[in-house]
Motif scaffolding. Structure first.
Motif, PDB file in Angstrom:
ATOM      1  N   ALA A   5      85.232  86.454 -55.094  1.00  0.00           N
ATOM      2  CA  ALA A   5      84.201  86.031 -54.138  1.00  0.00           C
ATOM      3  C   ALA A   5      82.837  86.571 -54.548  1.00  0.00           C
ATOM      4  O   ALA A   5      81.824  85.852 -54.481  1.00  0.00           O
ATOM      5  CB  ALA A   5      84.567  86.505 -52.731  1.00  0.00           C
ATOM      6  N   THR A   6      82.795  87.818 -55.002  1.00  0.00           N
ATOM      7  CA  THR A   6      81.528  88.417 -55.430  1.00  0.00           C
ATOM      8  C   THR A   6      80.984  87.706 -56.663  1.00  0.00           C
ATOM      9  O   THR A   6      79.793  87.383 -56.734  1.00  0.00           O
ATOM     10  CB  THR A   6      81.721  89.923 -55.712  1.00  0.00           C
ATOM     11  OG1 THR A   6      82.193  90.556 -54.522  1.00  0.00           O
ATOM     12  CG2 THR A   6      80.431  90.575 -56.158  1.00  0.00           C
ATOM     13  N   ASN A  63      83.739  83.660 -49.165  1.00  0.00           N
ATOM     14  CA  ASN A  63      84.590  84.770 -48.741  1.00  0.00           C
ATOM     15  C   ASN A  63      85.825  84.264 -48.000  1.00  0.00           C
ATOM     16  O   ASN A  63      86.938  84.737 -48.236  1.00  0.00           O
ATOM     17  CB  ASN A  63      83.798  85.738 -47.863  1.00  0.00           C
ATOM     18  CG  ASN A  63      84.610  86.938 -47.437  1.00  0.00           C
ATOM     19  OD1 ASN A  63      85.429  87.462 -48.182  1.00  0.00           O
ATOM     20  ND2 ASN A  63      84.367  87.392 -46.223  1.00  0.00           N
ATOM     21  N   SER A  99      89.524  84.841 -49.306  1.00  0.00           N
ATOM     22  CA  SER A  99      90.335  85.654 -48.396  1.00  0.00           C
ATOM     23  C   SER A  99      91.633  84.945 -48.055  1.00  0.00           C
ATOM     24  O   SER A  99      92.693  85.578 -47.975  1.00  0.00           O
ATOM     25  CB  SER A  99      89.556  85.961 -47.113  1.00  0.00           C
ATOM     26  OG  SER A  99      88.479  86.812 -47.392  1.00  0.00           O
ATOM     27  N   ALA A 138      88.162  89.803 -53.455  1.00  0.00           N
ATOM     28  CA  ALA A 138      86.801  90.344 -53.300  1.00  0.00           C
ATOM     29  C   ALA A 138      86.014  90.188 -54.598  1.00  0.00           C
ATOM     30  O   ALA A 138      84.837  89.808 -54.580  1.00  0.00           O
ATOM     31  CB  ALA A 138      86.864  91.809 -52.883  1.00  0.00           C
ATOM     32  N   SER A 186      82.178  94.070 -46.508  1.00  0.00           N
ATOM     33  CA  SER A 186      82.250  93.476 -47.844  1.00  0.00           C
ATOM     34  C   SER A 186      83.262  92.326 -47.852  1.00  0.00           C
ATOM     35  O   SER A 186      84.004  92.119 -46.901  1.00  0.00           O
ATOM     36  CB  SER A 186      82.609  94.531 -48.886  1.00  0.00           C
ATOM     37  OG  SER A 186      83.907  95.007 -48.674  1.00  0.00           O
ATOM     38  N   TYR A 187      83.296  91.599 -48.944  1.00  0.00           N
ATOM     39  CA  TYR A 187      84.184  90.451 -49.045  1.00  0.00           C
ATOM     40  C   TYR A 187      85.654  90.863 -48.929  1.00  0.00           C
ATOM     41  O   TYR A 187      86.065  91.887 -49.440  1.00  0.00           O
ATOM     42  CB  TYR A 187      83.967  89.724 -50.373  1.00  0.00           C
ATOM     43  CG  TYR A 187      82.671  88.934 -50.440  1.00  0.00           C
ATOM     44  CD1 TYR A 187      82.106  88.358 -49.313  1.00  0.00           C
ATOM     45  CD2 TYR A 187      82.025  88.740 -51.641  1.00  0.00           C
ATOM     46  CE1 TYR A 187      80.944  87.629 -49.378  1.00  0.00           C
ATOM     47  CE2 TYR A 187      80.852  88.001 -51.727  1.00  0.00           C
ATOM     48  CZ  TYR A 187      80.325  87.446 -50.584  1.00  0.00           C
ATOM     49  OH  TYR A 187      79.171  86.710 -50.660  1.00  0.00           O
ATOM     50  N   THR A 188      86.425  90.022 -48.286  1.00  0.00           N
ATOM     51  CA  THR A 188      87.862  90.113 -47.979  1.00  0.00           C
ATOM     52  C   THR A 188      88.212  91.241 -47.012  1.00  0.00           C
ATOM     53  O   THR A 188      89.384  91.446 -46.722  1.00  0.00           O
ATOM     54  CB  THR A 188      88.776  90.208 -49.236  1.00  0.00           C
ATOM     55  OG1 THR A 188      88.624  91.472 -49.866  1.00  0.00           O
ATOM     56  CG2 THR A 188      88.528  89.062 -50.203  1.00  0.00           C
ATOM     57  N   PRO A 234      79.343  86.357 -45.607  1.00  0.00           N
ATOM     58  CA  PRO A 234      80.749  86.731 -45.449  1.00  0.00           C
ATOM     59  C   PRO A 234      81.497  85.858 -44.441  1.00  0.00           C
ATOM     60  O   PRO A 234      82.672  85.572 -44.602  1.00  0.00           O
ATOM     61  CB  PRO A 234      80.691  88.181 -44.972  1.00  0.00           C
ATOM     62  CG  PRO A 234      79.369  88.689 -45.446  1.00  0.00           C
ATOM     63  CD  PRO A 234      78.452  87.499 -45.405  1.00  0.00           C
ATOM     64  N   SER A 258      79.849  84.143 -55.621  1.00  0.00           N
ATOM     65  CA  SER A 258      78.596  84.220 -54.866  1.00  0.00           C
ATOM     66  C   SER A 258      77.443  84.595 -55.785  1.00  0.00           C
ATOM     67  O   SER A 258      76.344  84.034 -55.672  1.00  0.00           O
ATOM     68  CB  SER A 258      78.720  85.235 -53.731  1.00  0.00           C
ATOM     69  OG  SER A 258      79.655  84.794 -52.780  1.00  0.00           O
TER      70      SER A 258
END
Length: 189
Positions: A134-135, A107, A111, A131, A87-89, A175, A138
């Motif tokens: 980023a989610t 990401n 991050s 996270a 998953s992100y980060t 990612p 995205s």
């Protein structure tokens, strides 16, 4: 280069009405790098549902064949180790942290802002915030891509427009997107 070749093969074959060869090309690009799967819902929206359905069928056949022929550990490692850590980060098992300077995706950006690491200059060390951002970013990008695809679905060049907006989306929402992945964006230029 192989993924880009298959993506361009898909684009060319689909534009010329060759559904089977287009679907094979797209399926191979997804097998080599899963991110082109982002194209599948876009194809449904742009009126290329035959290619999308056939690609999914080919992927099911390839997956079933690999399940039967590859050692069981390959699938169990992917299901229980790789997928949950992606998953992100978060740093996937055995890979670089997403804050690595070469990661040019959404990401990678968040991050570097919200995780601690060699290449990160965090404004605050809160990976969960990175996270979430980023989610959300995205998701907004994917929704924008869906909207553009939907609005141009009746256009004679709907596949071209779908590819032009989806290829950069794939690069940004993955990612990990390294500099050499910018090749995916090259056809849109």
């Amino acid at each position: 280069l192989a993924v880009l070749t298959f993506l361009l093969g898909f684009w060319d074959r689909s534009r010329n009405g060759h559904t089977l060869s287009a679907s094979v090309c797209l399926a191979f690009s997804i097998v080599l790098k899963t991110y082109p799967a982002v194209l599948l819902p876009m194809l449904f929206l742009s009126g290329k549902s035959r290619e999308a359905v056939l690609t999914i069928l080919i992927l099911v056949i390839i997956s079933a064949a690999s399940w039967l022929t590859l050692p069981e550990s390959v699938w169990s490692d992917w299901i229980f180790k790789v997928a949950p850590s992606g998953s992100y980060t978060r740093t996937p098992e055995g890979l670089f942290p997403p804050s690595t300077i070469g990661n040019q995706s959404i990401n990678g950006f968040f991050s570097r802002l919200f995780t601690d690491g060699e290449w990160a200059t965090p404004i605050i060390v809160r990976p969960e915030i990175g996270a979430q951002l980023a989610t959300i970013s995205s998701g907004l990008l994917v929704l924008s891509t869906i909207l553009v695809t939907f609005l141009t679905r009746r256009d004679a060049n709907s596949l071209d427009k779908t590819m032009i907006v989806t290829l950069p989306c794939i690069f940004l929402v993955a990612p990990f997107s390294w500099f050499h992945h910018l090749l995916y964006v090259l056809p849109t230029l």
